[in-house]
Motif scaffolding. Structure first.
Motif, short mmCIF file in Angstrom:
data_model
loop_
_atom_site.label_atom_id
_atom_site.label_comp_id
_atom_site.label_asym_id
_atom_site.label_seq_id
_atom_site.Cartn_x
_atom_site.Cartn_y
_atom_site.Cartn_z
N THR A 82 0.87 -1.11 -0.16
CA THR A 82 0.00 -0.13 -0.09
C THR A 82 0.85 1.28 -0.02
O THR A 82 2.10 0.93 0.18
CB THR A 82 -0.97 -0.04 1.18
OG1 THR A 82 0.20 0.31 2.35
CG2 THR A 82 -1.65 -1.24 1.52
N ASP A 83 0.11 2.30 0.04
CA ASP A 83 1.03 3.65 0.03
C ASP A 83 1.03 3.82 1.54
O ASP A 83 0.53 3.31 2.24
CB ASP A 83 0.47 4.81 -0.77
CG ASP A 83 -0.77 5.27 -0.23
OD1 ASP A 83 -1.43 4.85 0.66
OD2 ASP A 83 -1.27 6.56 -0.96
N GLY A 84 1.67 5.24 1.71
CA GLY A 84 1.69 5.55 3.18
C GLY A 84 0.46 5.63 3.86
O GLY A 84 0.28 5.69 5.24
N SER A 85 -0.58 5.92 3.12
CA SER A 85 -1.75 6.43 3.77
C SER A 85 -2.84 5.10 3.90
O SER A 85 -4.01 5.11 4.25
CB SER A 85 -2.65 7.50 3.14
OG SER A 85 -2.81 7.03 1.66
N GLY A 86 -2.39 4.06 3.31
CA GLY A 86 -3.06 2.80 3.60
C GLY A 86 -3.96 2.37 2.07
O GLY A 86 -4.66 1.38 2.07
N ARG A 87 -3.38 3.13 1.11
CA ARG A 87 -4.32 3.03 -0.22
C ARG A 87 -3.58 1.81 -0.88
O ARG A 87 -2.67 1.78 -1.08
CB ARG A 87 -4.44 4.13 -1.11
CG ARG A 87 -5.22 5.24 -0.44
CD ARG A 87 -5.28 6.47 -1.62
NE ARG A 87 -6.11 5.87 -2.82
CZ ARG A 87 -7.48 6.02 -2.98
NH1 ARG A 87 -8.10 6.58 -2.01
NH2 ARG A 87 -7.87 5.61 -4.07
N ALA A 88 -4.59 0.81 -1.43
CA ALA A 88 -3.74 -0.14 -2.28
C ALA A 88 -3.16 0.30 -3.46
O ALA A 88 -3.52 1.23 -4.09
CB ALA A 88 -5.16 -1.06 -2.63
N PRO A 158 -8.65 4.11 1.96
CA PRO A 158 -7.64 2.95 2.40
C PRO A 158 -8.46 1.95 2.95
O PRO A 158 -9.34 1.96 3.54
CB PRO A 158 -6.78 3.88 3.73
CG PRO A 158 -7.00 5.31 3.32
CD PRO A 158 -8.42 5.27 2.37
N GLY A 159 -7.60 0.73 2.72
CA GLY A 159 -8.19 -0.65 3.26
C GLY A 159 -9.10 -1.21 2.11
O GLY A 159 -9.62 -2.30 2.26
N THR A 160 -9.43 -0.58 1.15
CA THR A 160 -10.20 -1.24 0.06
C THR A 160 -9.43 -1.42 -1.29
O THR A 160 -8.38 -1.04 -1.53
CB THR A 160 -11.42 -0.19 -0.47
OG1 THR A 160 -10.75 0.94 -1.04
CG2 THR A 160 -12.16 0.34 0.63
N ALA A 161 -9.74 -2.74 -1.99
CA ALA A 161 -9.12 -3.11 -3.18
C ALA A 161 -10.23 -3.54 -4.07
O ALA A 161 -9.97 -4.91 -4.66
CB ALA A 161 -8.10 -4.39 -2.65
N ALA A 162 -11.03 -2.90 -4.70
CA ALA A 162 -11.69 -3.00 -5.66
C ALA A 162 -11.31 -3.44 -6.99
O ALA A 162 -12.01 -3.88 -7.79
CB ALA A 162 -13.14 -1.75 -5.61
N GLY A 163 -10.18 -2.75 -7.18
CA GLY A 163 -9.53 -3.23 -8.41
C GLY A 163 -8.83 -4.41 -8.68
O GLY A 163 -8.42 -4.88 -9.66
N GLN A 164 -8.91 -5.48 -7.68
CA GLN A 164 -8.21 -6.57 -7.32
C GLN A 164 -8.87 -7.50 -8.67
O GLN A 164 -10.17 -7.81 -8.54
CB GLN A 164 -8.21 -7.33 -6.31
CG GLN A 164 -7.78 -8.65 -5.95
CD GLN A 164 -6.05 -8.86 -6.37
OE1 GLN A 164 -5.66 -7.70 -6.84
NE2 GLN A 164 -5.70 -9.86 -6.06
N GLY A 165 -8.16 -8.09 -9.74
CA GLY A 165 -8.58 -9.04 -10.40
C GLY A 165 -9.35 -8.27 -11.81
O GLY A 165 -9.68 -8.86 -12.57
N SER A 166 -9.40 -7.05 -11.82
CA SER A 166 -9.81 -6.18 -12.78
C SER A 166 -9.05 -6.41 -14.12
O SER A 166 -8.02 -6.70 -14.12
CB SER A 166 -10.00 -4.64 -12.70
OG SER A 166 -10.24 -3.94 -13.78
N ASP A 167 -10.07 -6.76 -15.27
CA ASP A 167 -9.39 -6.87 -16.40
C ASP A 167 -9.45 -5.64 -17.39
O ASP A 167 -9.46 -5.46 -18.63
CB ASP A 167 -9.80 -8.16 -17.30
CG ASP A 167 -11.05 -8.04 -17.60
OD1 ASP A 167 -11.85 -7.08 -17.25
OD2 ASP A 167 -11.77 -8.90 -18.20
#
Length: 215
Positions: A82-88, A158-167
């Protein structure tokens, strides 16, 4: 002439005249002394010009560019970068040779993680794997183990990963492990620790479909 007149006066008159002269001299001396002391008092009571206070503010510390921090957070698939603020942050399968293929609309949906100052590692991230590349617009994009890193504009914070696995835009987007490999397991959220300050991308849409593809 004055002295001769006094001498011709009878004794009592001469004494009175001498006493009068002495009294006049005393009055004159007193007047001079009073005027002198008044002048001195007036001079001493004149306020000295005030010393101008320094209006220059103390030199503040330089506000140099903030460091971009890459750190780690815990997820159901293990540690993720993540970055320093917790963003994926994500890597894109379409990138090859350490260069970014994401420009234009792609970069609008997947903003590159950029650095205006130094790039530092925290948590489980390895400083030796961090680097930067220069994009076509001249900005510096952060890389990890040679992979250009991106945010996803559909992540709500921060703490969300809605982009995981997107094509979106023709190739898969994956979270990144501290070893630099892609994480292909399903992850939608994680515990964002946050250690440092990296700016979040502007203009985050509320819809996670901004990646331009399915999951």
């Amino acid at each position: 002439m004055g002295n001769s007149m006094v001498k011709r006066m009878p004794g009592p008159g001469r004494l009175a005249a001498l006493a009068g002269c002495a009294f006049g001299v005393a009055l004159l001396a007193g007047a001079c002394s009073s005027a002198s002391s008044s002048t001195g008092a007036a001079a001493s009571s004149t306020p000295a010009p005030a010393t101008a206070a320094s209006s220059s503010p103390a030199a503040g510390s330089a506000s140099g560019s903030s460091a971009t921090v890459i750190t780690t957070a815990s997820s159901s698939a293990g540690s993720v970068l993540t970055d320093g603020s917790g963003r994926a942050v994500y890597m894109w399968e379409k990138d090859t040779g350490g260069t970014s293929a994401c420009t234009g609309a792609c970069a609008g949906a997947w903003p590159p993680v950029t650095a205006t100052g130094s790039v530092t590692a925290s948590g489980g991230a390895k400083a030796s794997d961090l680097g930067t590349i220069t994009r076509s617009d001249g900005s510096k994009q952060v890389t990890y183990d040679g992979h250009p890193l991106y945010y996803f504009s559909g992540d709500s914070g921060p703490g969300t990963a809605a982009g995981q696995g997107s094509d979106g835009f023709g190739a898969k987007w994956w979270l990144v492990s501290p070893s630099g490999s892609d994480i292909t397991a399903a992850v939608s959220s994680f515990a964002a620790g946050g250690s440092g300050a990296s700016p979040a991308p502007a203009g985050t849409p509320s819809s996670p479909s901004a990646g331009g593809g399915g999951y």
